[in-house]
Write an enzyme that holds these catalytic residues in place. Structure first.
Site, PDB file in Angstrom:
ATOM      1  N   ASP A   1       4.515  -7.776  21.274  1.00  0.00           N
ATOM      2  CA  ASP A   1       3.754  -8.821  21.980  1.00  0.00           C
ATOM      3  C   ASP A   1       3.093  -9.751  20.967  1.00  0.00           C
ATOM      4  O   ASP A   1       2.987 -10.959  21.193  1.00  0.00           O
ATOM      5  CB  ASP A   1       2.657  -8.209  22.863  1.00  0.00           C
TER       6      ASP A   1
HETATM    7  C1  26A Z   1       6.113  -3.141  34.390  1.00  0.00           C
HETATM    8  N1  26A Z   1       5.655  -2.498  33.170  1.00  0.00           N
HETATM    9  C2  26A Z   1       6.205  -1.201  32.903  1.00  0.00           C
HETATM   10  C3  26A Z   1       4.779  -3.136  32.314  1.00  0.00           C
HETATM   11  C4  26A Z   1       4.285  -2.558  31.117  1.00  0.00           C
HETATM   12  C5  26A Z   1       3.461  -3.351  30.301  1.00  0.00           C
HETATM   13  N2  26A Z   1       3.122  -4.610  30.612  1.00  0.00           N
HETATM   14  C6  26A Z   1       3.608  -5.100  31.748  1.00  0.00           C
HETATM   15  N3  26A Z   1       4.403  -4.408  32.583  1.00  0.00           N
HETATM   16  N4  26A Z   1       4.433  -1.349  30.518  1.00  0.00           N
HETATM   17  C7  26A Z   1       3.731  -1.399  29.366  1.00  0.00           C
HETATM   18  N5  26A Z   1       3.128  -2.592  29.233  1.00  0.00           N
HETATM   19  C8  26A Z   1       2.262  -3.074  28.160  1.00  0.00           C
HETATM   20  O1  26A Z   1       3.001  -3.211  27.004  1.00  0.00           O
HETATM   21  C9  26A Z   1       2.044  -3.355  25.971  1.00  0.00           C
HETATM   22  C10 26A Z   1       2.686  -3.055  24.653  1.00  0.00           C
HETATM   23  O2  26A Z   1       3.731  -3.915  24.410  1.00  0.00           O
HETATM   24  C11 26A Z   1       1.115  -2.149  27.822  1.00  0.00           C
HETATM   25  O3  26A Z   1      -0.004  -2.417  28.626  1.00  0.00           O
HETATM   26  C12 26A Z   1       0.882  -2.459  26.344  1.00  0.00           C
HETATM   27  O4  26A Z   1      -0.317  -3.171  26.124  1.00  0.00           O
END
Ligand code: 26A
Length: 346
Positions: A300
């Site tokens: 990110d």
């Molecule tokens: C729909 N899903 C599974 C998700 C996520 C996500 N953000 C949005 N949608 N699953 C994990 N994360 C986020 O990814 C970040 C790390 O790249 C987590 O909240 C974490 O901050």
């Protein structure tokens, strides 16, 4: 009004903790993955909250990118859309976003709690299980509220978390159609291997609108296997394949950017009008292992640096460089955060 960069995603609070391999196995989680939690995963949140050393940090992949881009850009540069509950967790997200000066225009849900993500750190890997809760209830109508749509129309760059394909493809489509019709820049992250695997139809409908596809090597591999590319495909070949897919806005080429941890970042740009394909490789700056705190949010952060650089009018090579610099900054912090006082990319 400024706010050139508009981001859309799933706002989550990360419950981050060091976890053993056997804890991961108990919940059937891989070492380095991201999944949507099912019934069997639900007890994990209570359990993690009671573990020693658990940290509550603002997460949500696109929200991390939005915060990171605002970190680099002048005040009032980034707006983030997503859906949360009216609870302590969304208050925590607001607090973190305020620290970075990120403007949020949340859709608030009365009957759903703010989403949460169990982030289980195991060495340099992180495994994530997400309960989207309120984040799953984002609707395109929220973008169409006149004040919000004004922000959308005023934007010049759009960033979509691929994870949002599990929530509202119609909301993504609204932004994508607006960007294409007005020849503005739009980027999307593939986010996790399960997106190209299990949300292939939704992804394939949006890709024609996208100028910049950002992903890591495991998402690239998942794309290749779910789209019938030869098993022997290299990361560069997968990038070229995606770059050449149909494009709605022919005025802009498509660039695919694949990061590969410590291995070089690969880009492939295809300009259909000139039938010109350009593939490049960029070395990363290796960080001493002892300096790594955790890799939660590294991808990110890369996207944050990359998008901020595009907004500033930098070229592809420079944008990749700012991305790699931001990723290195973030992995020296707990979770998807950046250091204060601010460091500046020079
Ligand atoms: C729909 N899903 C599974 C998700 C996520 C996500 N953000 C949005 N949608 N699953 C994990 N994360 C986020 O990814 C970040 C790390 O790249 C987590 O909240 C974490 O901050």
């Amino acid at each position: 009004m400024s706010f050139p960069l508009i981001c859309l995603g799933n706002p989550l609070l990360d419950l981050q903790v060091d976890a053993t391999k056997s804890f991961l196995e108990k919940y059937d989680l891989k070492d380095d993955d991201a999944i949507l939690a099912s019934e069997k995963h639900m007890p994990i949140y209570k359990e993690v909250l009671n573990m020693d050393g658990v940290k509550l940090v603002a997460g949500g992949a696109a929200q991390n990118t939005a915060r990171g881009a605002q970190y680099l850009l002048p005040a009032d540069s980034v707006v983030y859309f997503g859906s949360v509950g009216k609870d302590e967790y969304s208050a925590k997200l607001n607090e973190a976003n305020a620290k970075y000066g990120l403007r949020t225009e949340y859709q608030f849900q009365e009957n759903h709690a703010t989403g949460k993500c169990a982030v289980l750190i195991n060495g340099h890997n992180r495994s994530m299980a997400t309960d989207l809760a309120a984040a799953n209830h984002f609707t395109p109508e929220h973008l169409q509220i006149p004040a919000n749509w004004k922000l959308v129309e005023n934007g010049t760059h759009y960033y979509i978390g691929g994870y949002h394909l599990t929530v509202s493809p119609p909301a993504i489509k609204l932004l994508a159609e607006h960007a294409s019709a007005n020849n503005k820049t739009i980027a999307m992250n593939l986010s996790a291997p399960f997106i190209p695997e299990f949300f292939k139809g939704a992804l394939d409908e949006i890709v024609p609108y996208i100028d910049y596809i950002i992903a890591n090597e495991s998402e690239a591999a998942a794309y290749a296997s779910s789209h019938g590319l030869p098993e022997s495909s290299t990361v560069a070949e997968i990038a070229q394949h995606i770059a050449k897919l149909e494009k709605v806005n022919a005025k802009r080429p498509r660039t695919v950017v694949f990061t590969q941890g410590l291995d070089p970042t690969i880009t492939a740009t295809y300009d259909a009008t000139a039938d010109k394909l350009d593939v490049k490789e960029y070395q990363v700056y290796p960080l001493e292992s002892s300096k790594i705190v955790d890799t939660n949010g590294a991808g990110d952060a890369f996207a944050a640096g990359f998008m901020a650089a595009l907004v500033e009018g930098k070229n592809l090579a420079q944008a990749v460089d700012v991305g790699q610099w931001m990723a290195a900054l973030s992995i020296q912090e707990v979770g998807p955060t950046f250091p204060f006082p601010k460091k500046s990319y020079a």
